[in-house]
Design a protein around this motif. Sequence first.
Motif, PDB file in Angstrom:
ATOM      1  N   ASP A 193      21.625  25.950 -11.008  1.00 49.12           N
ATOM      2  CA  ASP A 193      21.376  26.104  -9.504  1.00 49.12           C
ATOM      3  C   ASP A 193      21.442  24.535  -9.387  1.00 49.12           C
ATOM      4  OD1 ASP A 193      21.238  28.508  -8.517  1.00 49.12           O
ATOM      5  OD2 ASP A 193      19.360  28.749  -9.102  1.00 49.12           O
ATOM      6  N   PHE A 194      22.170  24.019  -8.365  1.00 46.04           N
ATOM      7  CA  PHE A 194      22.152  22.556  -7.951  1.00 46.04           C
ATOM      8  C   PHE A 194      21.573  22.422  -6.517  1.00 46.04           C
ATOM      9  CE2 PHE A 194      25.482  23.040 -10.985  1.00 46.04           C
ATOM     10  CZ  PHE A 194      25.058  21.894 -11.834  1.00 46.04           C
ATOM     11  N   ARG A 195      20.419  21.891  -6.440  1.00 47.56           N
ATOM     12  CA  ARG A 195      19.952  21.813  -4.900  1.00 47.56           C
ATOM     13  C   ARG A 195      19.800  20.220  -4.537  1.00 47.56           C
ATOM     14  NH1 ARG A 195      14.438  25.309  -7.528  1.00 47.56           N
ATOM     15  NH2 ARG A 195      15.698  27.143  -7.222  1.00 47.56           N
ATOM     16  N   PRO A 196      20.292  19.994  -3.269  1.00 46.67           N
ATOM     17  CA  PRO A 196      20.521  18.718  -2.975  1.00 46.67           C
ATOM     18  C   PRO A 196      19.064  18.084  -2.681  1.00 46.67           C
ATOM     19  CG  PRO A 196      22.044  20.399  -1.727  1.00 46.67           C
ATOM     20  CD  PRO A 196      20.955  21.076  -2.562  1.00 46.67           C
ATOM     21  N   HIS A 197      19.375  16.856  -2.977  1.00 45.40           N
ATOM     22  CA  HIS A 197      18.170  15.902  -2.460  1.00 45.40           C
ATOM     23  C   HIS A 197      18.729  14.884  -1.889  1.00 45.40           C
ATOM     24  CE1 HIS A 197      18.829  13.310  -5.828  1.00 45.40           C
ATOM     25  NE2 HIS A 197      18.642  14.399  -6.762  1.00 45.40           N
TER      26      HIS A 197
END
Length: 225
Positions: A113-117
């Motif tokens: 899972d890639f979660r933006p920051h």
Amino acid sequence: MVLVHGAFADASGWYEVATGLAHAGFPVIAPPNPLRGIAADAAYLASILATLSGPLVLVAHSYGGMVISNAATGNANVKALVYVAAFVPDEGDTLPDLQYRFPGSRVTPEALDFRPHPAGADAYIKKAFFRDTFAGDLPRATASLMWAGQRPLNASTFEEPSGVPAWRTIPSWYLAARDDHVIPVAAQRFMAQRAGSRVTEVAASHVAMMSQPAATVDLIKRAAR
């Protein structure tokens, strides 16, 4: 003894190893690994090492191997490097160069899972993949808690090349995990041989220090001697 955790994990994975080393009389520290990038993480660890006196043994799991290989370069206090199912990079290597050099890794883009920051994106292992990929020989309840508390890796780290490795001048030891689905054991053997490491193999998943703590402690003690 400086115990460095890898990605998708935290320092709690060293609990049993740290306990065994402490009972044997070794001072132990298990600092946080920021997981922001190879150069940044190595600089952070180097700053911690600068506050420690006397001979040091650096022990790394997984991505932590990238960090100690860079942080220890040029540090005369570091007397041994111990890699536990860890990356052992040469200059210019990236994580994918080593992880996918041989078949068998289940940490693929589909497993993440890639979660933006604000500065980019963080990578996490998806729950459906976590136990089978990362901790297949631990109880399901333990793996579930590890998934919930996993520390993410800054996604840009996958593209960052490693620097001049400390293993060129510091002796190293390697604990290879034969049932590893993150770093295939063939890749572990390749990296350990290239670095001239003294190798021990165990039947373990990627988290060999958790499922085989006694073997891990034994190898660290040998490195210390």
